[in-house]
Design an enzyme around this catalytic site. Structure first.
Site, PDB file in Angstrom:
ATOM      1  N   CYS A  50      -9.938  52.220  69.883  1.00 37.63           N
ATOM      2  CA  CYS A  50     -10.572  53.370  70.531  1.00 37.63           C
ATOM      3  C   CYS A  50     -12.052  53.383  70.162  1.00 37.63           C
ATOM      4  O   CYS A  50     -12.391  53.414  68.981  1.00 37.63           O
ATOM      5  CB  CYS A  50      -9.932  54.688  70.117  1.00 37.63           C
ATOM      6  SG  CYS A  50     -10.852  56.089  70.809  1.00 37.63           S
ATOM      7  N   GLY A  96     -14.804  50.659  84.663  1.00 38.32           N
ATOM      8  CA  GLY A  96     -15.118  50.628  86.092  1.00 38.32           C
ATOM      9  C   GLY A  96     -15.637  49.265  86.529  1.00 38.32           C
ATOM     10  O   GLY A  96     -15.754  48.341  85.712  1.00 38.32           O
ATOM     11  N   THR A 130      -9.744  53.111  85.895  1.00 34.04           N
ATOM     12  CA  THR A 130     -10.823  53.925  86.461  1.00 34.04           C
ATOM     13  C   THR A 130     -10.681  54.106  87.974  1.00 34.04           C
ATOM     14  O   THR A 130     -10.967  55.186  88.504  1.00 34.04           O
ATOM     15  CB  THR A 130     -12.185  53.278  86.107  1.00 34.04           C
ATOM     16  OG1 THR A 130     -12.252  53.163  84.689  1.00 34.04           O
ATOM     17  CG2 THR A 130     -13.351  54.112  86.611  1.00 34.04           C
TER      18      THR A 130
HETATM   19  C1  DHB Z   1     -10.490  56.791  74.230  1.00 37.95           C
HETATM   20  C2  DHB Z   1     -11.445  56.287  75.057  1.00 37.95           C
HETATM   21  C3  DHB Z   1     -11.369  54.989  75.484  1.00 37.95           C
HETATM   22  O1  DHB Z   1     -12.275  54.448  76.329  1.00 37.95           O
HETATM   23  C4  DHB Z   1     -10.346  54.190  75.096  1.00 37.95           C
HETATM   24  O2  DHB Z   1     -10.350  52.948  75.549  1.00 37.95           O
HETATM   25  C5  DHB Z   1      -9.383  54.683  74.263  1.00 37.95           C
HETATM   26  C6  DHB Z   1      -9.454  56.014  73.836  1.00 37.95           C
HETATM   27  C7  DHB Z   1     -10.629  58.184  73.754  1.00 37.95           C
HETATM   28  O3  DHB Z   1     -11.760  58.613  73.536  1.00 37.95           O
HETATM   29  O4  DHB Z   1      -9.628  58.882  73.587  1.00 37.95           O
END
Ligand code: DHB
Length: 299
Positions: free
Chosen positions: A127, A212, A261
């Site tokens: 994340c 995206g 996306t």
């Molecule tokens: C979150 C955002 C992301 O882009 C991802 O790939 C995984 C988790 C988040 O902020 O929860």
């Protein structure tokens, strides 16, 4: 009709098109015919509930968007008590995305979901918006974590890799050696957008994850690189908007693909891509998708 079914470990999907984590919930069933889709992945689930990051949490960019959600979710216990039933009623395989700050947190979440009808796990080790959830940067930890997870579940384990690392091949090899059934990639790319009047970030969490069509060539490049070193199936994602985009990933080496996306633009994208892949196979007299995977004409 061509056979589009693919296998991820012991998990058989009717086709290779999967709805990506964090980009749709059970409400998507109102907007598309889910029975046409290969599988759906939940927003990442953690051991304890998380409130997530301050708003704004999303902002558009040229050719894509940034998000900084901060892993908001109910936590695994509430998920099982209040949400799981609705997910399982969707009628297609449900894969649980799992995130944690320690190995034990991942194991606890997975052990609690193991007796349910969840079909598999996608391990979020990347994340971009929460400190301490970036195990993807350390191949040794990825190997150990994957091995430990395989020890507590008999379901399919997919390790999701990040592009925000110096050597993605090393991380992919580590996941494979740890016993992963598949690798999915790519997670979002670090990004930032600034409001020049306030001179502030356009996101409450300041930086975010970019997704995206603007990231598609990057994603395809990483699928290519990982396909050179891994034998386990690769699930490709990053900016897939059309059948042609999906076919590029499959030809380069992806066994399956995830749609994220583009669901925000058109909730029917994934279903349309399934039909598009069927048409392509018919037109090219390909009776099984297996005969298309990794058939790129370059090494
Ligand atoms: C979150 C955002 C992301 O882009 C991802 O790939 C995984 C988790 C988040 O902020 O929860």
């Amino acid at each position: 009709m061509s056979n589009l079914s693919v296998k991820i470990g012991e998990l058989e999907l009717q086709n290779p098109v999967i709805l990506a984590s964090g980009t749709c919930g059970v409400e998507i069933a109102q907007f598309t015919n889910l029975s046409k889709i290969g599988a759906i992945i939940t927003k990442s689930i953690t051991l304890e509930p998380r409130l997530g990051n301050l708003p704004p949490r999303t902002v558009e960019t040229c050719g894509g968007m940034l998000n900084s959600i901060g892993l908001e979710n109910l936590g695994v216990r509430e998920f099982i008590s209040y949400k799981l039933k609705e997910w399982l009623e969707l009628g297609i395989p449900v894969i649980a995305s799992v995130a944690g700050k320690t190995q034990d947190e991942y194991l606890e979440v997975i052990k609690m979901l193991e007796p349910t009808n969840i079909s598999g796990f996608e391990i979020n080790i990347s994340c971009p918006n929460v400190e301490g959830v970036e195990f993807c940067k350390y191949p040794n930890i990825v190997k150990e974590l994957t091995y430990a997870i395989k020890g507590v579940t008999s379901k399919a384990v997919i390790v999701k890799l990040s592009p925000n690392v110096s050597n993605i091949q090393a991380v992919a090899i580590a996941a494979e050696q740890g016993g992963a059934d598949a690798i999915s990639l790519i997670n979002t790319i670090y990004g930032l957008k600034v409001d020049v009047e306030s001179r502030n970030s356009m996101l409450g969490g300041v930086t975010g994850g970019l997704s995206g069509p603007c990231i598609k060539p990057v994603a395809l490049y990483y699928v290519y690189k990982v396909s050179q070193v891994c034998k386990i199936p690769i699930i490709g994602m990053g900016g897939i908007m059309s059948t042609c985009d999906a076919l590029e990933f499959i030809i380069v080496g992806a066994t399956a693909i995830e749609i994220g996306t583009s669901t925000f633009v058109n909730p029917n994208t994934a279903a349309e891509i399934v039909v598009g892949i069927e048409d392509y196979c018919m037109q090219h007299k390909i009776d099984s998708i297996q005969k298309l995977i990794g058939t790129r004409k370059f090494s």
